[in-house]
Design an enzyme around this catalytic site. Structure first.
Site, PDB file in Angstrom:
ATOM      1  N   CYS A 279       0.838  -1.202   0.000  1.00 25.10           N
ATOM      2  CA  CYS A 279       0.000   0.000   0.000  1.00 25.10           C
ATOM      3  C   CYS A 279       0.878   1.259   0.000  1.00 25.10           C
ATOM      4  CB  CYS A 279      -0.919   0.009   1.210  1.00 25.10           C
ATOM      5  SG  CYS A 279      -1.992   1.468   1.280  1.00 25.10           S
TER       6      CYS A 279
ATOM      7  N   LYS B 144       1.290  -9.294  -0.496  1.00 28.96           N
ATOM      8  CA  LYS B 144       1.129  -8.383  -1.631  1.00 28.96           C
ATOM      9  C   LYS B 144       2.209  -7.318  -1.546  1.00 28.96           C
ATOM     10  CE  LYS B 144      -2.317  -5.906  -4.347  1.00 28.96           C
ATOM     11  NZ  LYS B 144      -1.968  -4.497  -4.462  1.00 28.96           N
TER      12      LYS B 144
ATOM     13  N   HIS C  45       2.400  -5.930  -7.489  1.00 35.45           N
ATOM     14  CA  HIS C  45       1.945  -4.762  -8.239  1.00 35.45           C
ATOM     15  C   HIS C  45       3.144  -4.213  -9.009  1.00 35.45           C
ATOM     16  CE1 HIS C  45      -0.697  -1.258  -8.993  1.00 35.45           C
ATOM     17  NE2 HIS C  45       0.468  -0.627  -9.109  1.00 35.45           N
TER      18      HIS C  45
ATOM     19  N   ASN D  71      -0.371  -7.751 -10.783  1.00 31.65           N
ATOM     20  CA  ASN D  71      -1.407  -6.757 -10.532  1.00 31.65           C
ATOM     21  C   ASN D  71      -0.978  -5.419 -11.130  1.00 31.65           C
ATOM     22  OD1 ASN D  71      -2.162  -4.628  -7.831  1.00 31.65           O
ATOM     23  ND2 ASN D  71      -3.731  -5.448  -9.161  1.00 31.65           N
ATOM     24  N   GLY D  72      -1.947  -4.693 -11.699  1.00 30.85           N
ATOM     25  CA  GLY D  72      -1.660  -3.361 -12.225  1.00 30.85           C
ATOM     26  C   GLY D  72      -2.029  -3.183 -13.680  1.00 30.85           C
ATOM     27  N   GLU D  73      -2.996  -2.307 -13.957  1.00 31.51           N
ATOM     28  CA  GLU D  73      -3.389  -1.912 -15.313  1.00 31.51           C
ATOM     29  C   GLU D  73      -3.915  -3.062 -16.166  1.00 31.51           C
ATOM     30  OE1 GLU D  73      -3.669   1.214 -16.108  1.00 31.51           O
ATOM     31  OE2 GLU D  73      -2.760   1.846 -14.216  1.00 31.51           O
TER      32      GLU D  73
ATOM     33  N   GLY E 296      -8.430  -4.977  -9.960  1.00 34.03           N
ATOM     34  CA  GLY E 296      -9.158  -4.147  -9.024  1.00 34.03           C
ATOM     35  C   GLY E 296     -10.051  -3.129  -9.681  1.00 34.03           C
TER      36      GLY E 296
END
Length: 352
Positions: free
Chosen positions: A123, A163, A191, A223-225, A247
């Site tokens: 995060c 994560k 990510h 994860n990401g885009e 997400g």
């Protein structure tokens, strides 16, 4: 309607993860693992319940502060709950204080409905990272590794995960992979940016994710885009990842998981109205009248790109009555219905 997933219980998922780990990645998962990302303020129980019906394998709670969990914050307790259809279900915690994390894990041990303990050290939010939590732990990999070991030692769940991002202010994919291998987790979500990259599209780096994948002994979930079937296929090909976590794209298109699983970009538009109604009903059931107001942000996402969306959003922003809002959804989405596609028989066939 619900779509089948082969990872339909913790025992089966654990078996495939352990098989992957034992072979150091030589025995791939039987199919890509699809996960719904934890999104603060969005991925609550009603939303996850809806998305689960589209065949996502693992749903994850919103990030939960270990302190708030230990001290039994009322809002936090609500965030730990899951819908009956969320199997397997991961509870994501954040923190950095050993004694508090141990107490948090011991509390989660008593949550029979939780299958996976997931630890967040990705995060980038200042209110999290500035207190030594989340992505701040990427600056001290030995510390991160020890925390993950301690969580597993204190826990009694079958599956543990982490994560991460690619680093804090610089990319350290290989060092990070080594730390994760040592930590004992069963899979890692990565990510494809650093903490300092935040969510800048031009900073996405799938090549560094691919480097991590080559070094890791556990499944890497990228994860990401990832916002469509096309981008999913491209990212999976480029990274060699064992799965993907999605997400923001799921907020307006929860059926993206169904599209990926069925290798299609099409879907009957009529589904959208029923999906929105189901989500509103779940919000009202879970939160009461407050859920109607909370649902506004979700309805904005669903209405995006639909004719007359702007004027409809103005109405949504002032309506507080559950029945009035429900009637408006039926009218708005019916008036913008497209013709069904040839996928309708497939869609019905896959429901159970």
């Amino acid at each position: 309607m619900t779509y089948n997933t082969i990872y339909n219980n913790a025992d089966l998922l654990s078996f495939h993860l352990q098989n992957f780990k034992a072979s150091k990645g030589q025995n791939p998962l039987p199919q890509p693992l699809l996960m719904l990302a934890p999104l603060a303020g969005y991925s609550d129980l009603p939303f996850r319940k809806v998305v689960k019906t589209f065949g996502v394998d693992i749903t994850v709670s919103e990030m939960i502060s270990s302190h708030a969990l230990v001290y039994e914050n009322k809002k936090t307790n609500l965030m730990t709950l899951k819908s009956p259809n969320e199997i397997p279900f991961a509870l994501q915690i954040a923190g950095s204080k050993d004694s508090i994390l141990q107490k948090a894990v011991e509390k989660i041990n008593d949550f029979a409905w939780v299958d996976i303990i997931d630890f967040n050290c990705g995060c980038p939010a200042p209110k999290v990272a500035n207190h030594g939590n989340g992505s701040a732990l990427l600056k001290d990999l030995p510390r991160l590794t020890q925390i993950l070991k301690n969580i597993r030692k204190a826990g009694i769940k079958k599956i543990y995960s982490v994560k991460v991002r690619l680093g804090y202010d610089k990319k350290i994919p290989l060092e990070l992979a080594d730390a994760i291998n040592e930590s004992g987790v069963d899979y890692a979500v990565v990510h494809a940016r650093t903490k300092m990259d935040a969510y800048k599209k031009e900073k996405i780096d799938y090549d560094s994710v691919a480097l991590m994948r080559e070094r890791l002994h556990v499944p890497l979930i990228v994860n990401g885009e990832i916002s469509s079937l096309e981008s999913f296929n491209a990212v999976m090909s480029r990274t060699g990842a064992a799965g993907a976590m999605i997400g923001r794209a799921a907020l307006k298109s929860p059926w993206i998981f169904w599209q990926i699983r069925n290798n299609t970009s099409a879907l009957p538009f009529e589904l959208k109205r029923d999906l929105v109604l189901s989500h509103l009903d779940s919000m009202f059931e879970f939160y009461g009248e407050r859920g109607v107001v909370m649902f506004r942000k979700n309805l904005h996402a669903y209405a995006k790109g639909v004719p007359n969306a702007s004027s409809y959003k103005d109405f949504v922003n002032t309506e507080r009555n559950y029945h009035a809002l429900r009637d408006s959804i039926i009218t708005f989405f019916e008036s913008n219905t497209l013709q069904p596609t040839d996928l309708t028989p497939i869609f019905n066939k896959k429901s159970v």
